[in-house]
Write a protein that holds these residues in place. Sequence first.
Motif, PDB file in Angstrom:
ATOM      1  N   THR A 173       0.845  -1.201   0.000  1.00  0.00           N
ATOM      2  CA  THR A 173       0.000   0.000   0.000  1.00  0.00           C
ATOM      3  C   THR A 173       0.880   1.251   0.000  1.00  0.00           C
ATOM      4  O   THR A 173       0.621   2.213  -0.738  1.00  0.00           O
ATOM      5  N   LEU A 174       1.928   1.222   0.805  1.00  0.00           N
ATOM      6  CA  LEU A 174       2.862   2.362   0.842  1.00  0.00           C
ATOM      7  C   LEU A 174       3.517   2.579  -0.521  1.00  0.00           C
ATOM      8  O   LEU A 174       3.604   3.692  -1.029  1.00  0.00           O
ATOM      9  N   GLU A 175       3.968   1.477  -1.114  1.00  0.00           N
ATOM     10  CA  GLU A 175       4.679   1.555  -2.391  1.00  0.00           C
ATOM     11  C   GLU A 175       3.768   2.063  -3.511  1.00  0.00           C
ATOM     12  O   GLU A 175       4.176   2.871  -4.341  1.00  0.00           O
ATOM     13  N   ASN A 176       2.518   1.586  -3.501  1.00  0.00           N
ATOM     14  CA  ASN A 176       1.610   1.909  -4.606  1.00  0.00           C
ATOM     15  C   ASN A 176       0.898   3.248  -4.459  1.00  0.00           C
ATOM     16  O   ASN A 176       0.192   3.665  -5.367  1.00  0.00           O
ATOM     17  N   ASN A 177       1.020   3.863  -3.273  1.00  0.00           N
ATOM     18  CA  ASN A 177       0.270   5.099  -3.050  1.00  0.00           C
ATOM     19  C   ASN A 177       1.153   6.210  -2.479  1.00  0.00           C
ATOM     20  O   ASN A 177       0.897   6.741  -1.397  1.00  0.00           O
ATOM     21  N   PRO A 178       2.218   6.574  -3.218  1.00  0.00           N
ATOM     22  CA  PRO A 178       3.157   7.554  -2.659  1.00  0.00           C
ATOM     23  C   PRO A 178       2.536   8.929  -2.400  1.00  0.00           C
ATOM     24  O   PRO A 178       3.049   9.692  -1.594  1.00  0.00           O
ATOM     25  N   ASP A 179       1.430   9.242  -3.072  1.00  0.00           N
ATOM     26  CA  ASP A 179       0.860  10.591  -2.927  1.00  0.00           C
ATOM     27  C   ASP A 179      -0.289  10.655  -1.929  1.00  0.00           C
ATOM     28  O   ASP A 179      -0.920  11.696  -1.770  1.00  0.00           O
ATOM     29  N   LYS A 180      -0.583   9.540  -1.304  1.00  0.00           N
ATOM     30  CA  LYS A 180      -1.755   9.552  -0.405  1.00  0.00           C
ATOM     31  C   LYS A 180      -1.341   9.573   1.052  1.00  0.00           C
ATOM     32  O   LYS A 180      -0.251   9.095   1.412  1.00  0.00           O
ATOM     33  N   ARG A 181      -2.262  10.056   1.904  1.00  0.00           N
ATOM     34  CA  ARG A 181      -2.013   9.952   3.348  1.00  0.00           C
ATOM     35  C   ARG A 181      -2.465   8.556   3.780  1.00  0.00           C
ATOM     36  O   ARG A 181      -3.565   8.107   3.438  1.00  0.00           O
ATOM     37  N   ILE A 182      -1.574   7.860   4.487  1.00  0.00           N
ATOM     38  CA  ILE A 182      -1.896   6.483   4.888  1.00  0.00           C
ATOM     39  C   ILE A 182      -1.948   6.398   6.413  1.00  0.00           C
ATOM     40  O   ILE A 182      -1.024   6.827   7.109  1.00  0.00           O
ATOM     41  N   PHE A 183      -3.055   5.850   6.900  1.00  0.00           N
ATOM     42  CA  PHE A 183      -3.249   5.686   8.341  1.00  0.00           C
ATOM     43  C   PHE A 183      -3.400   4.208   8.670  1.00  0.00           C
ATOM     44  O   PHE A 183      -3.930   3.438   7.867  1.00  0.00           O
ATOM     45  N   LEU A 184      -2.971   3.867   9.868  1.00  0.00           N
ATOM     46  CA  LEU A 184      -3.288   2.542  10.417  1.00  0.00           C
ATOM     47  C   LEU A 184      -4.266   2.793  11.557  1.00  0.00           C
ATOM     48  O   LEU A 184      -4.114   3.764  12.297  1.00  0.00           O
ATOM     49  N   LEU A 185      -5.275   1.945  11.691  1.00  0.00           N
ATOM     50  CA  LEU A 185      -6.244   2.163  12.764  1.00  0.00           C
ATOM     51  C   LEU A 185      -5.551   2.176  14.113  1.00  0.00           C
ATOM     52  O   LEU A 185      -5.823   2.981  14.973  1.00  0.00           O
ATOM     53  N   SER A 186      -4.641   1.193  14.311  1.00  0.00           N
ATOM     54  CA  SER A 186      -3.841   1.145  15.536  1.00  0.00           C
ATOM     55  C   SER A 186      -2.611   0.328  15.163  1.00  0.00           C
ATOM     56  O   SER A 186      -2.359   0.126  13.980  1.00  0.00           O
ATOM     57  N   GLU A 187      -1.868  -0.171  16.140  1.00  0.00           N
ATOM     58  CA  GLU A 187      -0.702  -0.982  15.791  1.00  0.00           C
ATOM     59  C   GLU A 187      -1.148  -2.080  14.822  1.00  0.00           C
ATOM     60  O   GLU A 187      -2.184  -2.712  15.053  1.00  0.00           O
ATOM     61  N   MET A 188      -0.351  -2.291  13.772  1.00  0.00           N
ATOM     62  CA  MET A 188      -0.780  -3.287  12.795  1.00  0.00           C
ATOM     63  C   MET A 188      -0.673  -4.697  13.360  1.00  0.00           C
ATOM     64  O   MET A 188      -1.522  -5.552  13.162  1.00  0.00           O
ATOM     65  N   ILE A 189       0.429  -4.926  14.070  1.00  0.00           N
ATOM     66  CA  ILE A 189       0.654  -6.166  14.807  1.00  0.00           C
ATOM     67  C   ILE A 189       1.360  -5.736  16.090  1.00  0.00           C
ATOM     68  O   ILE A 189       1.828  -4.603  16.165  1.00  0.00           O
ATOM     69  N   HIS A 190       1.450  -6.611  17.069  1.00  0.00           N
ATOM     70  CA  HIS A 190       2.082  -6.189  18.317  1.00  0.00           C
ATOM     71  C   HIS A 190       3.588  -6.405  18.270  1.00  0.00           C
ATOM     72  O   HIS A 190       4.122  -7.275  18.952  1.00  0.00           O
ATOM     73  N   ASN A 191       4.243  -5.640  17.417  1.00  0.00           N
ATOM     74  CA  ASN A 191       5.702  -5.667  17.401  1.00  0.00           C
ATOM     75  C   ASN A 191       6.215  -4.240  17.254  1.00  0.00           C
ATOM     76  O   ASN A 191       5.906  -3.565  16.264  1.00  0.00           O
ATOM     77  N   PRO A 192       6.992  -3.753  18.223  1.00  0.00           N
ATOM     78  CA  PRO A 192       7.400  -2.345  18.197  1.00  0.00           C
ATOM     79  C   PRO A 192       8.254  -1.996  16.980  1.00  0.00           C
ATOM     80  O   PRO A 192       8.119  -0.910  16.412  1.00  0.00           O
ATOM     81  N   GLY A 193       9.131  -2.925  16.551  1.00  0.00           N
ATOM     82  CA  GLY A 193      10.022  -2.642  15.426  1.00  0.00           C
ATOM     83  C   GLY A 193       9.237  -2.455  14.137  1.00  0.00           C
ATOM     84  O   GLY A 193       9.510  -1.521  13.355  1.00  0.00           O
ATOM     85  N   VAL A 194       8.252  -3.320  13.900  1.00  0.00           N
ATOM     86  CA  VAL A 194       7.458  -3.249  12.665  1.00  0.00           C
ATOM     87  C   VAL A 194       6.646  -1.945  12.654  1.00  0.00           C
ATOM     88  O   VAL A 194       6.613  -1.211  11.657  1.00  0.00           O
ATOM     89  N   ASN A 195       6.012  -1.629  13.787  1.00  0.00           N
ATOM     90  CA  ASN A 195       5.198  -0.406  13.852  1.00  0.00           C
ATOM     91  C   ASN A 195       6.071   0.837  13.669  1.00  0.00           C
ATOM     92  O   ASN A 195       5.686   1.780  12.984  1.00  0.00           O
ATOM     93  N   GLU A 196       7.250   0.812  14.275  1.00  0.00           N
ATOM     94  CA  GLU A 196       8.145   1.967  14.170  1.00  0.00           C
ATOM     95  C   GLU A 196       8.603   2.169  12.726  1.00  0.00           C
ATOM     96  O   GLU A 196       8.665   3.294  12.229  1.00  0.00           O
ATOM     97  N   ASP A 197       8.891   1.056  12.044  1.00  0.00           N
ATOM     98  CA  ASP A 197       9.335   1.179  10.658  1.00  0.00           C
ATOM     99  C   ASP A 197       8.230   1.794   9.791  1.00  0.00           C
ATOM    100  O   ASP A 197       8.495   2.670   8.963  1.00  0.00           O
ATOM    101  N   LEU A 198       6.991   1.342  10.011  1.00  0.00           N
ATOM    102  CA  LEU A 198       5.880   1.898   9.229  1.00  0.00           C
ATOM    103  C   LEU A 198       5.699   3.385   9.555  1.00  0.00           C
ATOM    104  O   LEU A 198       5.475   4.210   8.667  1.00  0.00           O
ATOM    105  N   PHE A 199       5.826   3.725  10.833  1.00  0.00           N
ATOM    106  CA  PHE A 199       5.697   5.121  11.265  1.00  0.00           C
ATOM    107  C   PHE A 199       6.766   5.981  10.576  1.00  0.00           C
ATOM    108  O   PHE A 199       6.481   7.049  10.045  1.00  0.00           O
TER     109      PHE A 199
END
Length: 408
Positions: free
Chosen positions: A66-92
């Motif tokens: 989704t990030l790759e295909n939508n560089p011009d859009k604002r992307i939100f996650l409802l909350s943490e995508m999964i319970h892993n701090p490293g993955v969430n931080e990378d997406l942030f």
Amino acid sequence: MKKFDIPAFYRSTIISRIKQFRNLKDPRKKDLKPIALDFGPVRFFIPRHFGFCYGVENAIEIAYKTLENNPDKRIFLLSEMIHNPGVNEDLFNRGVKFLMDTSGNNLIDWNELKRDDIVIIPAFGTTLEIQQKLNQIGINAYQFNTTCPFVEKVWNRSSQLGTEDFTIIIHGKHYHEETRATFSHSKIHGPSLIVRNLEEAKYLADVILGEKSKENFYSYFDGKYSEGFDPEKDLQKIGVVNQTTMLATETQEIADHLKSVMQKKYGMQNLSSHFADTKDTLCYATYDNQEATYGLLESPVDLAIVVGGYNSSNTSHIVELCEAKLPTYFISSADKIISVNSIKHFNIHSKSEHVTKNFIPRKDMVSILLTSGASCPDSVVDQVLSKVHSFFEKVKSIEEVLNEIVKD
Ligand code: SF4
């Protein structure tokens, strides 16, 4: 099982080789014995099954695409995508914004969302109320939906129970995103109640048997029952489902206890009309990880290191199993191993981090059980293994030991 396209930095060089080797040798996972990596002065026991599950890889693939295909859009996650701090931080860090924290408190006001924004639904799924909120803004809640199919299976089971006039008892943590989503989906099909553990199930049993009053029920289960729930009417026919990541033995104890209570109240001959005898709704990953942990705990080890997010339900249950037998250190990353003498680890009971000194016993050969939860990248387990390995002298190299294993 489907192969997912996830970023290379989540893959590993050590653990992946072990997993590939074991999958080739035992594709049906019949052998639950761990594999021992023997470096001389230190040995690691690695379980048959751990790390990223189907639902997590699916969610990660969707989020990064989704990030790759939508560089011009604002992307939100409802909350943490999964319970892993490293993955969430990378997406942030890649620009994804989080609308809520894991307890459902808003971090960003709903009014800030616009109809052409993208909102990704996490692997735990979400509530019908939030779906409706998104629809009202004009955002399609199903377009970037990473809800795990094993969670949807629980929703289907709940709906089936409700359709057959059974009240749905959900064994889960009422504050967990998945259980909040399951509760929201189940309560439209029938009266629903969340029970956290055997202690709460026993309280419920007292209500069923008339040993506790209606008022007791409402205050004890405050915030955990659906609107209009009437314990006198709605506890005559019950069925149990569970959060996919609970402890299998606990769900079984709860179901067995409630079944015996219904049998006592209505008689064996009427049991099937009052208790839906369903199998638990744990997902395959929870089941396999817990079974592999039991296999792991038969090994003669000095300590256990469990890697994962501190709010990860499935990881905390692996910790629970390990700490019943061994000194167990629950860490979220290799950085938590401060030195050969010191580790900063999470206590699942006090819900806080503690530093333990001299966590590696001084002996000629130390044996360590190393595992992780379903939302932990194997690359993080690699880092933990490499760091502990680096504390020992006169050890075989990691490459040498991996080559020996693969040659077997
Ligand atoms: S732990 Fe189970 S239910 Fe949760 S995402 Fe993984 S496979 Fe799905």
